[in-house]
Design a protein around this motif. Structure first.
Motif, PDB file in Angstrom:
ATOM      1  N   ARG A  92       0.826  -1.209   0.000  1.00 20.32           N
ATOM      2  CA  ARG A  92       0.000   0.000   0.000  1.00 20.32           C
ATOM      3  C   ARG A  92       0.862   1.262   0.000  1.00 20.32           C
ATOM      4  NH1 ARG A  92      -5.424  -0.366   1.197  1.00 20.32           N
ATOM      5  NH2 ARG A  92      -6.172  -2.470   1.725  1.00 20.32           N
ATOM      6  N   LYS A  93       1.931   1.234   0.753  1.00 14.10           N
ATOM      7  CA  LYS A  93       2.826   2.391   0.800  1.00 14.10           C
ATOM      8  C   LYS A  93       3.438   2.639  -0.576  1.00 14.10           C
ATOM      9  CE  LYS A  93       7.019   4.136   3.054  1.00 14.10           C
ATOM     10  NZ  LYS A  93       8.104   3.834   4.035  1.00 14.10           N
ATOM     11  N   GLN A  94       3.891   1.569  -1.241  1.00 16.22           N
ATOM     12  CA  GLN A  94       4.473   1.728  -2.576  1.00 16.22           C
ATOM     13  C   GLN A  94       3.422   2.188  -3.583  1.00 16.22           C
ATOM     14  OE1 GLN A  94       6.812  -1.549  -3.998  1.00 16.22           O
ATOM     15  NE2 GLN A  94       8.037  -1.691  -2.131  1.00 16.22           N
ATOM     16  N   TYR A  95       2.237   1.588  -3.537  1.00 22.01           N
ATOM     17  CA  TYR A  95       1.189   1.964  -4.489  1.00 22.01           C
ATOM     18  C   TYR A  95       0.781   3.431  -4.329  1.00 22.01           C
ATOM     19  CZ  TYR A  95       0.134  -2.723  -6.324  1.00 22.01           C
ATOM     20  OH  TYR A  95       0.171  -3.926  -6.977  1.00 22.01           O
ATOM     21  N   SER A  96       0.764   3.911  -3.118  1.00 23.11           N
ATOM     22  CA  SER A  96       0.404   5.310  -2.885  1.00 23.11           C
ATOM     23  C   SER A  96       1.333   6.238  -3.646  1.00 23.11           C
ATOM     24  CB  SER A  96       0.450   5.618  -1.387  1.00 23.11           C
ATOM     25  OG  SER A  96       0.139   6.976  -1.143  1.00 23.11           O
ATOM     26  N   ALA A 101       2.254   9.056  -9.182  1.00 22.94           N
ATOM     27  CA  ALA A 101       3.226   9.479 -10.193  1.00 22.94           C
ATOM     28  C   ALA A 101       2.701   9.317 -11.615  1.00 22.94           C
ATOM     29  CB  ALA A 101       4.528   8.692 -10.032  1.00 22.94           C
ATOM     30  N   PHE A 102       1.628   8.551 -11.810  1.00 20.96           N
ATOM     31  CA  PHE A 102       1.091   8.355 -13.158  1.00 20.96           C
ATOM     32  C   PHE A 102       0.564   9.669 -13.723  1.00 20.96           C
ATOM     33  CE2 PHE A 102      -0.021   3.627 -12.463  1.00 20.96           C
ATOM     34  CZ  PHE A 102       1.078   3.215 -13.208  1.00 20.96           C
ATOM     35  N   PRO A 103       0.932  10.002 -14.969  1.00 21.87           N
ATOM     36  CA  PRO A 103       0.323  11.159 -15.624  1.00 21.87           C
ATOM     37  C   PRO A 103      -1.063  10.779 -16.149  1.00 21.87           C
ATOM     38  CG  PRO A 103       1.806  10.083 -17.143  1.00 21.87           C
ATOM     39  CD  PRO A 103       1.922   9.336 -15.833  1.00 21.87           C
ATOM     40  N   ALA A 104      -1.792  11.764 -16.596  1.00 17.63           N
ATOM     41  CA  ALA A 104      -3.082  11.511 -17.247  1.00 17.63           C
ATOM     42  C   ALA A 104      -2.958  11.869 -18.727  1.00 17.63           C
ATOM     43  CB  ALA A 104      -4.187  12.335 -16.591  1.00 17.63           C
ATOM     44  N   PRO A 105      -3.399  10.965 -19.633  1.00 17.96           N
ATOM     45  CA  PRO A 105      -3.974   9.654 -19.318  1.00 17.96           C
ATOM     46  C   PRO A 105      -2.911   8.564 -19.224  1.00 17.96           C
ATOM     47  CG  PRO A 105      -4.166  10.070 -21.658  1.00 17.96           C
ATOM     48  CD  PRO A 105      -3.510  11.297 -21.072  1.00 17.96           C
ATOM     49  N   THR A 106      -3.179   7.578 -18.365  1.00 13.37           N
ATOM     50  CA  THR A 106      -2.369   6.370 -18.261  1.00 13.37           C
ATOM     51  C   THR A 106      -3.274   5.160 -18.455  1.00 13.37           C
ATOM     52  OG1 THR A 106      -0.671   7.265 -16.778  1.00 13.37           O
ATOM     53  CG2 THR A 106      -1.039   4.908 -16.683  1.00 13.37           C
ATOM     54  N   TYR A 107      -2.799   4.201 -19.212  1.00 11.70           N
ATOM     55  CA  TYR A 107      -3.483   2.929 -19.399  1.00 11.70           C
ATOM     56  C   TYR A 107      -2.572   1.859 -18.796  1.00 11.70           C
ATOM     57  CZ  TYR A 107      -6.136   5.680 -22.752  1.00 11.70           C
ATOM     58  OH  TYR A 107      -6.901   6.658 -23.347  1.00 11.70           O
ATOM     59  N   ALA A 123      -5.909   3.909  -7.963  1.00 14.08           N
ATOM     60  CA  ALA A 123      -6.000   4.430  -9.328  1.00 14.08           C
ATOM     61  C   ALA A 123      -6.826   5.712  -9.340  1.00 14.08           C
ATOM     62  CB  ALA A 123      -6.616   3.387 -10.250  1.00 14.08           C
ATOM     63  N   GLN A 124      -6.198   6.786  -9.748  1.00 22.60           N
ATOM     64  CA  GLN A 124      -6.848   8.092  -9.744  1.00 22.60           C
ATOM     65  C   GLN A 124      -7.535   8.358 -11.073  1.00 22.60           C
ATOM     66  OE1 GLN A 124      -3.862  10.990  -8.705  1.00 22.60           O
ATOM     67  NE2 GLN A 124      -3.148   9.837  -6.940  1.00 22.60           N
ATOM     68  N   THR A 127      -6.358   7.417 -14.857  1.00 21.73           N
ATOM     69  CA  THR A 127      -5.697   6.120 -14.966  1.00 21.73           C
ATOM     70  C   THR A 127      -6.746   5.054 -15.262  1.00 21.73           C
ATOM     71  OG1 THR A 127      -3.903   6.709 -13.446  1.00 21.73           O
ATOM     72  CG2 THR A 127      -4.321   4.368 -13.784  1.00 21.73           C
ATOM     73  N   THR A 128      -6.615   4.401 -16.404  1.00 17.89           N
ATOM     74  CA  THR A 128      -7.546   3.347 -16.817  1.00 17.89           C
ATOM     75  C   THR A 128      -6.854   2.002 -16.674  1.00 17.89           C
ATOM     76  OG1 THR A 128      -8.581   4.844 -18.427  1.00 17.89           O
ATOM     77  CG2 THR A 128      -8.995   2.490 -18.693  1.00 17.89           C
ATOM     78  N   VAL A 129      -7.449   1.116 -15.881  1.00 17.47           N
ATOM     79  CA  VAL A 129      -6.882  -0.210 -15.641  1.00 17.47           C
ATOM     80  C   VAL A 129      -7.616  -1.214 -16.524  1.00 17.47           C
ATOM     81  CG1 VAL A 129      -6.426  -1.993 -13.924  1.00 17.47           C
ATOM     82  CG2 VAL A 129      -6.295   0.420 -13.274  1.00 17.47           C
ATOM     83  N   LEU A 130      -6.864  -2.002 -17.295  1.00 14.59           N
ATOM     84  CA  LEU A 130      -7.455  -2.961 -18.228  1.00 14.59           C
ATOM     85  C   LEU A 130      -6.774  -4.316 -18.108  1.00 14.59           C
ATOM     86  CD1 LEU A 130      -6.762  -0.086 -20.248  1.00 14.59           C
ATOM     87  CD2 LEU A 130      -8.869  -1.105 -21.128  1.00 14.59           C
ATOM     88  N   ASP A 131      -7.578  -5.381 -18.186  1.00 13.78           N
ATOM     89  CA  ASP A 131      -7.057  -6.745 -18.132  1.00 13.78           C
ATOM     90  C   ASP A 131      -8.028  -7.634 -18.896  1.00 13.78           C
ATOM     91  OD1 ASP A 131      -5.586  -8.981 -17.514  1.00 13.78           O
ATOM     92  OD2 ASP A 131      -6.269  -9.132 -15.434  1.00 13.78           O
TER      93      ASP A 131
END
Length: 253
Positions: A92-96, A101-107, A123-124, A127-131
């Motif tokens: 959680r600390k690393q993910y925070s 740090a992700f710019p917009a847009p990020t996939y 994920a802010q 940021t679009t998460v796809l799987d």
């Protein structure tokens, strides 16, 4: 259109914050978490919890492919500790830091060392998460397949062959096939420093041959024997070990 692509970030939030500079979008192919840095054994969750000496020991065992001995060492170190709680708190600390740090847009899609159930928490917007899903970027269709296949390392997001195949099939024909692991080609799967073959996917390879995307982009193998290879009409590219290079791979059209 210019897109920057990264993979195997492994805690490098400083470089990640600059990875989208000059690009219209950033694509991340997973492995955000740094559990143990094989180049610098003082970095990562494992040495934070158990010290560098034990990190040295477990790396030596894994490099020698003594996986049962490595697991026995890990069990002895975790004895008496709440393993899941300790790891989740560190992740959680690393993910925070990393998601911020992700710019917009990020996939983004998951790597084999990531913990997907935590991603919605971090994920802010932008940021679009796809799987097992597709996205149109600049007129091209990108397909995303996250995670890895079962391995002796038993990393957090390894899925069955059947589940992985279903995700690949769900994509159909795409212009750019994005995955964490490579297609199952020896030159793309062999790590020259770890001196072992990492898991690749035969289903990805079949999809490349059948649907002929322009590009197949992936990471996972940090020091591959071959960083790129053409399979039919598809350019297959290992986008690089971003944790060490800090440099994204660039796709322009």
């Amino acid at each position: 259109m210019r897109v920057h692509v990264v993979s195997d970030v492994h805690g490098n939030s400083t470089a990640l914050a600059r990875a989208g500079d000059g690009a219209d979008a950033l694509i991340c192919l997973g492995d955000l978490v740094l559990f143990l840095d094989y180049a610098d054994h003082s970095r990562g969750i494992f040495p934070e919890l158990f010290g560098v000496e034990n990190a040295d020991r477990i790396v030596a065992l894994r490099t020698a492919r003594r996986f049962d001995d490595a697991r026995a060492l890990a069990r002895s170190l975790w004895h008496g500790m709440d393993r899941d709680s300790a790891i989740e708190g560190a992740v959680r600390k690393q993910y925070s830091e990393l998601f911020a740090a992700f710019p917009a847009p990020t996939y983004a899609t998951y790597g084999n060392v990531d913990i997907p159930r935590l991603w919605p928490e971090f994920a802010q917007e932008g940021t679009t998460v796809l799987d097992g899903e597709r996205a149109e970027i600049g007129g091209l269709v990108f397909g995303f397949v996250g995670g890895g296949l079962p391995s002796p390392m038993r990393t957090p997001y390894e899925v069955s062959e059947e589940e992985y195949a279903a995700k690949v099939a769900a994509l159909g024909e795409v212009d750019v096939l994005c995955s964490h692991i490579p297609p199952d080609v020896p030159e793309l799967c062999y790590d020259t420093v770890a001196r072992r073959f990492e898991r690749g996917s035969s289903v990805l390879l079949d999809a490349i041959r059948a649907t002929r995307p322009r590009y197949a982009l992936f990471g996972h193998v940090h020091q591959p024997l071959a960083r790129r290879m053409r399979i039919g009409g598809t350019e297959c590219v290992n986008v690089g070990h971003f944790a060490s290079t800090g440099t994204p791979w660039v796709l322009e059209w």
